[in-house]
Design a protein around this motif. Structure first.
Motif, PDB file in Angstrom:
ATOM      1  N   HIS A 288      10.895  22.300  38.169  1.00 37.44           N
ATOM      2  CA  HIS A 288      12.171  21.835  38.720  1.00 37.44           C
ATOM      3  C   HIS A 288      13.334  22.438  37.950  1.00 37.44           C
ATOM      4  N   ARG A 289      14.402  22.683  38.670  1.00 30.84           N
ATOM      5  CA  ARG A 289      15.649  23.059  38.015  1.00 30.84           C
ATOM      6  C   ARG A 289      16.109  21.878  37.155  1.00 30.84           C
TER       7      ARG A 289
ATOM      8  N   GLY B 146      10.658  19.251  34.438  1.00 36.11           N
ATOM      9  CA  GLY B 146      10.048  18.558  35.559  1.00 36.11           C
ATOM     10  C   GLY B 146       9.280  19.574  36.362  1.00 36.11           C
TER      11      GLY B 146
ATOM     12  N   SER C 172       6.475  20.065  40.065  1.00 37.23           N
ATOM     13  CA  SER C 172       5.642  19.531  41.141  1.00 37.23           C
ATOM     14  C   SER C 172       4.371  20.352  41.216  1.00 37.23           C
TER      15      SER C 172
ATOM     16  N   GLN D 149       1.027  21.155  43.838  1.00 38.67           N
ATOM     17  CA  GLN D 149       0.557  21.009  45.218  1.00 38.67           C
ATOM     18  C   GLN D 149      -0.913  21.407  45.287  1.00 38.67           C
TER      19      GLN D 149
ATOM     20  N   MET E 210      -0.107  15.899  46.217  1.00 37.80           N
ATOM     21  CA  MET E 210       0.962  16.432  45.387  1.00 37.80           C
ATOM     22  C   MET E 210       1.166  15.555  44.163  1.00 37.80           C
TER      23      MET E 210
ATOM     24  N   LEU F  54      10.435  29.489  40.989  1.00 33.16           N
ATOM     25  CA  LEU F  54       9.676  29.780  42.212  1.00 33.16           C
ATOM     26  C   LEU F  54       8.233  29.313  41.998  1.00 33.16           C
ATOM     27  N   PRO F  55       7.468  29.151  43.076  1.00 35.86           N
ATOM     28  CA  PRO F  55       6.093  28.653  42.921  1.00 35.86           C
ATOM     29  C   PRO F  55       5.227  29.644  42.133  1.00 35.86           C
TER      30      PRO F  55
END
Lengths: 384, 384
Positions: free
Chosen positions: A234-235, A249, A251, A253, A259, A378-379
């Motif tokens: 996360h930004r 932070g 995430s 997937q 998630m 980015l992912p």
């Protein structure tokens, strides 16, 4: 309550089996402690509490420091060697296993050296700076036939086993959908200036490797250790002047739509939240890494919760479940590790592969979060 | 406990003031209900519970349906008109204010029509499909000099005021660092097929507009209604065949480094978590939108929490605080709205601008999350 009683008797049985060595030999596993970090005080107490373990040696960069560690932790100088180097611990034939709370950047050389000398290895987290480094450690352990385990203590609390039982029950929990895991504490100015966890040459992963380790492990644990496909940081990342992460932070997937969100920080008040939601149930607790107190620990669980007819309230509150522990979780960790080491020494067991595997998966998740940060949020694919 | 007693007396005082009309006139505000959605049952009960409100009319697309609503909700047909159109409610001079639980896509035309006819407006959430639509509604309300309020009920619970008091205390909570807000429930097959919240022509925002509204509002509330700068939607979004959102996650970032994560879903077990972390304190509760029960509601709060010396436990557990409510939160919402309307009618008050402002900010956050989704999960600026 029944759950607590059942869990307590499971623990009692497990500790009894441990005391017998599990693998059939009764001798306690003799630990050498490599590095006198603050956390070594807690683990040395745990080794002494475990029924199948003892401390044979302590080593740090100076003999003086090792002797002080003995004095401060009530260790008998007649029974415990105080060395002025790490090497002497690894060379001591009375040492079966090494507990290694060194700064992360020193793990690779010293963990490999310990394995090469046939010492079983209980390694502090984060286990390495990246999965590639950990792989070298694990390869050395595999070649030497020694047990590897990281020091994620909460995994060994009987509460965790009880929570796992509920999450694995399709009728009560259903399929996992999401995990939210938060571990923050507010470091003081001295920590933010001097602690090894903010030094790029010692613990380059900072809060991601330290508090983030537990958040990543919790997500993997909830997912039955199935690896996510991608991670996105996360930004809002905070680093210090040297680029070490102070707050992050992320995430995760999974391919099947599960998630997780992770948040770890050295800059926020002490918070320790784990919330796990399935299609039929929800698990939640606020002390998943360090239980509020030794002895009993609790968590909240609800299944098939529903609102009242007019949505003016809930039909029931999430139930609070208490699980007793005969020993602190860190002593149960030492006992389980020692049971395996005892069995390997006695010839009745092979190294348990589960432990290095889950360490590696945790490290792969941290790698991916780091890669996402480096890619500008980015992912990043999670390696396999 | 003292907190609960204090809160109860605050509520008692507030309700007493409300009963007197607040603005000096004693007549109850007469509501017209436009649309007989399921949620209208709960709000009609709330209107009857509020000491300064009554129901004058109910309108739906058929008189038959309105009459059934009266019968099913114990409303006296001699006192409450049952209309077969929305228009008749707006044209009824006995109606001071309108409660409007219509599908979101109908809000713009009917809310503007209500304001144009001088009716004060209690509007269901999400208030509109986008902030631009809401702005048209708010402009109509401003032009007509009527009060606007959305139906975010939990904001009106005295527990929320007590939580706000703690979050605003620099010594206890410090500066806000992060918010985690989750609201999920598992819709059944009928809901996922037929509910208006999964229909692109009725409630195009789906779970983002429905459950996500509360998550976004909670983050804004915790931040003292300061708007975040950007929103990033998380990968792992789930939509139905028509493109309506069934499950989403998002992060918000404020200029000063605060962050929030939101997660809303129609596909997971009923879960309602709010966790707010500052530099000195942590707030947590599992029923922030709908308290477990009417009457008392609780939350956990800790300040300056710390581990024991050897990090074997916590010096204290987060304290559980209970706050009593004399009336259900939705009745307190109606009472506060009616106090304002009564004051405006009596000429002693102007429309309170706080309520449209926080609706608009909530809608701006939803807009930004939607924009991030549309951009392929890249950051989207939050409008102003």
């Amino acid at each position: 309550m029944t759950t607590a009683a059942a869990a307590a008797s499971v623990v009692a049985a497990s500790v009894a089996a441990t005391a017998e060595g599990g693998g059939g030999d009764g001798a306690a596993v003799r630990f050498g402690i490599v590095g006198c970090a603050e956390i070594a005080r807690k683990v040395s107490r745990a080794i002494r509490m475990a029924p199948n373990a003892s401390i044979a040696a302590v080593g740090s960069r100076s003999g003086e420091k090792s002797r002080r560690f003995l004095a401060e932790n009530d260790l008998d100088p007649a029974a415990v060697a105080a060395y002025g180097s790490y090497e002497e611990v690894l060379d001591d034939p009375k040492v079966d296993a090494v507990y290694m709370p060194l700064p992360t950047s020193l793990h690779l050389p010293w963990a490999v050296a310990a394995a090469d000398k046939g010492k079983h290895l209980l390694l502090e987290k984060p286990t390495a700076l990246c999965a590639a480094d950990l792989d070298k450690i694990l390869a050395a352990c595999a070649a030497a036939g020694v047990q590897f385990m990281d020091t994620t203590m909460w995994i060994h609390h009987p509460r965790t086993a009880e929570m796992r039982r509920l999450l694995s029950d399709p009728a009560l929990f259903g399929d996992l959908r999401s995990v939210s895991s938060i571990f923050t504490f507010r470091a003081d100015d001295d920590f933010l200036k001097n602690d090894i966890r903010v030094k790029p040459d010692l613990d380059a992963l900072g809060a991601l490797g330290d508090v983030g380790w537990y958040c990543a492990r919790a997500a993997l644990w909830a997912a039955g250790y199935g690896l996510p496909a991608t991670a996105v940081a996360h930004r809002g990342l905070v680093t210090n002047d040297a680029g070490v992460i102070l707050s992050f932070g992320a995430s995760l997937q999974w391919e099947d739509g599960k998630m997780a969100t992770l948040h770890g920080s050295f800059l926020s008040h002490l918070t320790m939240e784990l919330s796990v939601t399935g299609t039929r149930g929800t698990l939640r607790l606020s002390d998943f890494i360090i239980p509020f107190a030794e002895g009993g620990a609790s968590f909240a669980f609800s299944s098939e919760a529903a609102f009242t007819e007019l949505v003016t309230g809930w039909r029931s509150k999430p139930g609070e479940r208490v699980v007793d522990a005969e020993l602190p979780q860190e002593a149960l960790m030492v006992a389980e590790f020692s049971r395996l080491v005892g069995g390997i020494k006695g010839g009745s067991l092979k190294p348990e592969r589960k432990w290095p595997e889950i360490s590696r998966k945790t490290q792969l998740v941290l790698d991916a979060v780091k890669a996402s940060i480096d890619k500008g949020f980015l992912p990043a694919e999670v390696g396999v």
